[in-house]
Design an enzyme around this catalytic site. Structure first.
Site, PDB file in Angstrom:
ATOM      1  CG  HIS A 134      -2.118  -0.960   0.957  1.00  0.00           C
ATOM      2  ND1 HIS A 134      -3.407  -0.678   1.346  1.00  0.00           N
ATOM      3  CD2 HIS A 134      -2.173  -2.186   0.371  1.00  0.00           C
ATOM      4  CE1 HIS A 134      -4.202  -1.685   1.025  1.00  0.00           C
ATOM      5  NE2 HIS A 134      -3.470  -2.611   0.437  1.00  0.00           N
ATOM      6  CG  HIS A 151      -5.150 -11.863  -2.197  1.00  0.00           C
ATOM      7  ND1 HIS A 151      -6.283 -11.610  -2.926  1.00  0.00           N
ATOM      8  CD2 HIS A 151      -4.767 -10.666  -1.677  1.00  0.00           C
ATOM      9  CE1 HIS A 151      -6.582 -10.320  -2.855  1.00  0.00           C
ATOM     10  NE2 HIS A 151      -5.668  -9.729  -2.106  1.00  0.00           N
TER      11      HIS A 151
END
Length: 727
Positions: free
Chosen positions: A101, A269
């Site tokens: 991020h 993920h």
């Protein structure tokens, strides 16, 4: 991919007008009007940087005990703290999200965003819904940052920690380059959008064909407050095919192709879990708006809730794989093994759950490994299975783990380093030797001899090419530089290659002719050096013709890039839609042209006086695109004079709009006779109409400051010609 906090999707604010300029958008003062405003202390060029101008971060980084730092970071991964316990006893997935991020705000359109300055520490990013609870990740890192001090910036530490997290869990890493110097204030020049709410589900996505909406440039994220896409689907609509549409658009805007998109999504993920244990209104607000005694913590602070694992970030709940702290192929194995049904998380978010999963395919509870819970997929994950283009790539990665390993490692490296510019800026022992095309490689050049320089200057000035033609070619080459991501610039001479040699702003037919003549005369000079030197010689001649005995500096040593070293598609976003320095506007836009001039000046790293003298000088030298006469406010074009400022501010001239231009073009006429004297555009008249720019213009128009103008223009010209050089 992205965890967003729906609890702060309802943070409306209003402004006096209800409108904001597109390049400004919503600022921190709009979101948090009661926050302490420190701008007054940075006026008049005062720096907020406590390290001072003399601090050499590269020198400090090179003195870092790199291996000791990595060892400390590895130990931190499993050093669970009671105030924020690690899921599965391992902070690795949390730190991967932090690094992702930090880097994932990068966008190709203007090169802004990304990890290169540590902006995740400041508003608005520290309080974006998608960055929920990352304040805890940064606090977990503080003891290590404190220990190594000036030798590692926060910006570098974020990315290195993500790398170490991947390595510590058995994942593939391609390399690491340091060199990101911290800033100490929010970068307020970044436009994040105009929406009045964070992740407003009611507003939907920024792409909506039914509403004739497309993703506005320069934006890349699909909603305000997200890094990429809404994990529940566009505007909360759990449609995997529509999610695939959004994913392709936003990842393309962040420099990723389909294979890189699939690899990053699956690789990210493979680790950790999403958090949606309780409705989000159970918890508090974002860090920037929280009470002083919380010391910059936000979202979740109740220790009883934390101890029970009642953590909500995105609202989605669960792990993607049964082994959330180990790298492997479980993500794709489960995605294709099971049919999935749409369910709701405890927080009410829409997510997908495998139907009748085998016990061995269930995940451990994040706090109680003896308890098994179902895995899940987001709508964005389901897009990798349902969208045909993504499915082909996903099936290949499912069947070829080595291919996934390689693709993820390279895509992660690109994600984390895309905004750093040329590899010459990278620091540290883990910089990969391989040159990657997205790094815009340029072969090393060699400095020309004094004889080569003087011989070429004489030859080019006798070539029949005009001052304007030589100046325009040099400016076209150098002015592509962006300080945001250190791309572009004259090094490499890519102005002679596609796509730059076809950009309308560069007057392609004229440019081809001028570059051909330069090439024929350059001798031992590289083409990159010759283009710059030709323009520099023309500027020097223009100053001499105006009566100023000056020398315009030239520093050689640039190299020439080949077409094979140039990713033409990735240079498309660098094409100017407007270039006020050349009085060019591709098409009328909702953004004011003077705003776009200031934006381009910012990307070039220019001050207000530097911007002003460059515009004025390029006008009188005749450097307008299309050889337009707009703003050429002089009776002696081709001479480097301050006539632009003198005639712009002359009260004998009255200006009025050209009726058909929609207030983009103007005519200046003599007040007494009515005779037309000049034509101009908004980017010309703004230097007389804006009070701050007028104050600067008046200085350069004053009698006695003619030489100051020439010297300041030469200094600013030299700055642009050498921008982007890291050789």
């Amino acid at each position: 991919m992205a965890e967003a906090d729906p609890q702060i999707s309802g943070c409306p604010f209003s402004s006096a007008s209800g409108k904001q300029r597109k390049l400004t958008g919503r600022g921190n003062a709009d979101w948090w009007p009661d926050a302490l405003q420190l701008d007054i202390l940075t006026q008049n060029g005062k720096s907020p940087d406590p390290m001072g101008q003399d601090f050499d971060y590269a020198e400090a980084f090179n003195a870092l005990d790199y291996n000791a730092l990595k060892a400390d970071l590895t130990a931190l991964m499993t050093d669970s703290q009671p105030w924020w316990p690690a899921d599965y006893g391992n902070y690795g997935p949390f730190f991967i999200r932090m690094a992702w991020h930090a880097a994932g705000t990068y966008r190709t359109s203007d090169g802004r965003g990304g990890a290169s300055s540590g902006q995740q520490r400041f508003a608005p990013l520290n309080s974006w819904p998608d960055n929920g609870n990352l304040d805890k990740a940064r606090r977990l890192l503080w003891p290590i940052k404190q220990k190594y001090g000036k030798h590692i910036s926060w910006a570098d530490l974020f990315i290195l920690t993500g790398n170490v997290a991947i390595e510590s869990m058995g994942g593939p890493v391609f390399g690491y380059g340091g060199g990101r110097k911290d800033v100490f204030a929010p970068e307020t020049d970044i436009y994040w959008g105009t929406e009045e709410m964070w992740v407003d589900q009611g507003a939907g996505t920024r792409i909506d064909p039914d509403k004739q909406l497309d993703l506005e440039s320069p934006l890349a994220a699909i909603q305000m407050g997200l890094i990429y896409v809404n994990p529940e689907g566009p505007g909360g609509n759990p449609d995997p095919l529509l999610s695939a549409r959004d994913m392709r658009m936003t990842f393309e805007r962040m420099a990723m192709n389909d294979e890189e998109t699939v690899a990053l999504t699956a690789g990210g993920h493979a680790f950790g879990k999403a958090h949606g244990a309780k409705p989000s209104d159970t918890f508090r607000g974002a860090p920037e708006s929280e009470a002083m005694e919380l010391m910059g913590f936000g979202w979740l602070n109740d220790q009883d809730e934390i101890n029970q694992g009642h953590i909500t970030t995105s609202g989605i709940e669960g792990a993607w794989t049964p082994n959330p702290t180990a790298w492997g192929g479980d993500y794709f194995r489960l995605l294709f093994k099971y049919d999935f049904e749409l369910v709701h998380s405890p927080a009410g978010a829409q997510q997908w759950q495998p139907i009748n999963p085998d016990p061995e395919d269930m995940a451990p509870d994040a706090r109680d490994p003896s308890r098994k819970v179902p895995t899940m997929m987001t709508t964005a994950d389901m897009a990798l299975k349902m969208a045909p283009e993504y499915r082909k790539i996903s099936e290949r990665f499912r069947d070829d783990q080595a291919a996934l390993d390689n693709a993820f490692a390279r895509a992660w490296f690109k994600l984390c380093h895309r905004d750093m510019g040329p590899k010459a800026r990278y620091l540290g022992p883990e910089v990969p030797a391989e040159d990657l095309i997205w790094q815009d490689p340029v072969p090393a050049g060699s400095a020309p001899s004094d004889n080569d320089v003087s011989g070429f200057k004489s030859a080019i000035l006798s070539s029949g090419l005009s001052t304007a033609e030589l100046v325009k070619a040099a400016w076209a080459s150098a002015s592509t530089y962006r300080q945001s991501d250190h791309r572009g610039g004259a090094n490499g001479a890519r102005v002679r290659l596609a796509p730059q040699n076809g950009w309308a702003v560069n007057d392609p037919e004229e440019l081809t002719r001028v570059l051909g003549r330069i090439d024929a005369l350059r001798g031992n000079l590289s083409m990159a050096d010759a283009i710059v030197l030709a323009g520099t010689a023309a500027v020097e001649k223009a100053a001499h013709d105006a009566g100023f005995d000056v020398t315009v500096p030239f520093a050689g040593g640039r190299g020439d890039a080949s077409a094979e070293q140039t990713d033409a598609d990735s240079f498309d976003p660098l094409e100017p839609q407007a270039d006020g320095f050349r009085n060019y506007l591709k098409t009328k836009m909702s953004v004011k042209t003077e705003d776009m001039l200031v934006d381009r000046a910012n990307l070039l790293g220019l001050s207000i006086p530097e911007m002003a003298v460059l515009v004025a000088g390029l006008r009188v030298l005749g450097a307008n695109a299309g050889n337009s006469k707009h703003g050429v406010l002089t009776d002696r074009p081709g001479q480097l004079t301050n006539d632009f400022f003198v005639n712009l501010l002359d009260m004998k001239t009255a200006w009025k709009t050209v009726d058909t231009s929609g207030d983009e073009e103007f005519v200046g006429s003599d007040r007494a006779s009515g005779e037309q004297r000049w034509t101009a555009t908004r980017t010309d008249l703004v230097f007389g109409s804006n009070s701050q720019l007028r104050a600067v213009s008046e200085v350069y128009a004053e009698r006695g400051n003619e030489a100051k103008f020439v010297n300041d223009f030469i200094a600013a010209w030299n700055k642009v010609m050498n921008a982007g050089r890291f050789d």
